[in-house]
Every structure is written in C-alpha cells, then in structure tokens.
Design a protein around this motif. Structure first.
Motif, PDB file in Angstrom:
ATOM      1  N   ILE A 135      24.498  46.570  10.111  1.00 17.25           N
ATOM      2  CA  ILE A 135      25.059  45.221  10.040  1.00 17.25           C
ATOM      3  C   ILE A 135      24.100  44.278   9.317  1.00 17.25           C
ATOM      4  O   ILE A 135      24.514  43.453   8.491  1.00 17.25           O
ATOM      5  CB  ILE A 135      25.384  44.709  11.456  1.00 17.25           C
ATOM      6  CG1 ILE A 135      26.553  45.508  12.035  1.00 17.25           C
ATOM      7  CG2 ILE A 135      25.726  43.225  11.441  1.00 17.25           C
ATOM      8  CD1 ILE A 135      26.802  45.276  13.502  1.00 17.25           C
ATOM      9  N   ASN A 140      30.028  44.794   7.443  1.00 15.92           N
ATOM     10  CA  ASN A 140      30.694  43.664   8.096  1.00 15.92           C
ATOM     11  C   ASN A 140      32.013  44.051   8.764  1.00 15.92           C
ATOM     12  O   ASN A 140      32.819  43.199   9.121  1.00 15.92           O
ATOM     13  CB  ASN A 140      30.935  42.528   7.087  1.00 15.92           C
ATOM     14  CG  ASN A 140      31.691  42.998   5.847  1.00 15.92           C
ATOM     15  OD1 ASN A 140      32.174  44.127   5.798  1.00 15.92           O
ATOM     16  ND2 ASN A 140      31.756  42.132   4.852  1.00 15.92           N
ATOM     17  N   ALA A 207      26.916  41.950  16.520  1.00 11.03           N
ATOM     18  CA  ALA A 207      25.874  41.851  15.504  1.00 11.03           C
ATOM     19  C   ALA A 207      24.896  40.729  15.805  1.00 11.03           C
ATOM     20  O   ALA A 207      23.829  40.658  15.215  1.00 11.03           O
ATOM     21  CB  ALA A 207      26.498  41.628  14.133  1.00 11.03           C
TER      22      ALA A 207
END
Length: 232
Positions: A135, A140, A207
């Motif tokens: 990430i 993404n 993330a």
C-alpha cells in the motif's frame, strides 16, 4: 456351434448376475453415515493487490500504472526476498465517461487502468507487512486475502479416519440395540468437502495503520457411508 457356445456363456453370465443380485437383496444390512471435521492451522496466504490509475488518455493511464506496479513489485520482492511468488492475475483498460446528458452520446473523459498482482507466501507472519509495504508503494485496491493449506491430504485423512470410526460406532450401537451382530463390510463410500479457504476482506482504511492479521484455523470436513451385513 459357436453361436450356441456364445449363447450358453451369456446365459451363464446372466444366471451369475441374477444370483448375485438375489444374494444382495436377501442380505440383511445396516447402513450408517459418520461425519467428522479436522481443524488445522493454515500455512499459505494468498493476497490480491490492485493498482488503479486514471488519466485523460489510455497511454498516460497505462504509463502511470506501470510505474506504480513496478514500485509495488519491488517492495514485495524486498519484503519476501528470494521466496517471492508473484504473478499478474488481471489487467484491464477501460474508458470513463462524463455525466450523461439527454439526447447526447456518452463522452469519454478519461481512462482507467487496473492491474492486479497476486502474492502467495508461506510466511504468514509477514502478511501484515506485505500489505503495509504494498500500500505504501502504490497499491490502492486490496482485492482480498485468503488462507489455505499447501497439502490438505494429511488433514483430510484425519477427518476420514474419525468419520469411519464414528460410522462403525453408530453401527455397533444399532446392532446391539437390535440384538444382532455386525458382519463384513458390504460397501463404503467416502465424501466430504475440500478445505474451506478462509477469506478476509481488507479495506482501504487498513492502510492508515500497521495491519494486524490473524490467520485463524481451517476446517476440513469428511463423511463415510458404510453398509454392514448383519449376522446372527
């Protein structure tokens, strides 16, 4: 002469088959089903990591996507070293359209390129780091994470043994209750399901912090149908 001999052989074969069927139909049988579940810790993880880019032209979107995917692949190789098992599982280029207007054809406003890389590893302690590093490098769109077994056969064998033992125990209870004894095994049929792959949904919110990952356990189900003959 030959035709008579062939006819005699066919007749004899039919008599043998008929006798066998009659013996089977006359036999007293007990049929039972034993089921069991064996549990094991997974030893393999599969992670699908997507990189999605958008640009006014397909060429620009593809170039940016290639740059980000290369960064992600580099980060993954650094995290996994020589054990890295990576492969591209999907790649697509699609136009994006503006807001639809009455009586007008859709207008292309840009292009989206989507590239998904699959990571397979046996080092489950590294899964959280793999997600974080990918990430950070540009992934993404984390499509999913699943845990499985490299070799499910030993676990399935355990489940089958337990299922067969349970089937025999049930047959003995039935026979004892009815005042009869079990004879030889007339037939056996094994069934069950493959190991249940444990999927995990990974969202973009993961993330923002170190990603904790708990592999848990996997279940392997088996069933055994056994038919016993009854003897006095």
């Amino acid at each position: 002469m030959r035709s008579r001999l062939a006819a005699a052989l066919v007749f004899a074969s039919c008599l043998a088959a008929s006798a066998e069927q009659q013996a089977t139909s006359d036999a007293r049988l007990i049929r039972v089903v034993g089921s069991a579940t064996a549990t094991a810790a997974p030893d393999r993880a599969q992670i699908d990591l997507g990189v999605m880019t958008q640009a006014p032209t397909a060429k620009e979107a593809a170039a940016e996507n290639a740059k980000r995917v290369e960064a992600v692949m580099t980060a993954l190789r650094q995290a996994l070293g020589a054990k890295a098992e990576l492969k591209t599982v999907s790649y697509s280029v699609n136009p994006t359209y503006g807001e639809p207007k009455p009586n007008r054809a859709p207008v292309v406003t840009g292009y989206t390129v989507d590239d998904v890389v699959r990571v397979t590893t046996g080092d489950l302690a590294q899964v959280g780091k793999i997600l974080d590093d990918a990430i950070a490098a540009g992934a993404n769109d984390v499509r999913g994470l699943a845990f499985s077994l490299k070799d499910p056969q030993p676990v399935r064998a355990q489940a089958l043994r337990e299922a067969a033992t349970r089937a025999r125990a049930e047959a003995e209870v039935i026979a004892s209750t009815l005042g009869v004894k079990l004879g030889r095994v007339h037939s056996v049929d094994a069934g069950g399901e493959p190991p249940i792959v444990r999927p995990m949904m990974v969202g973009a919110a993961m993330a923002r912090a170190a990603t904790p990952v708990e592999p848990g356990t996997l279940d392997v189900n088996a069933s055994v149908t056994v038919t016993f003959e009854i003897v006095d």
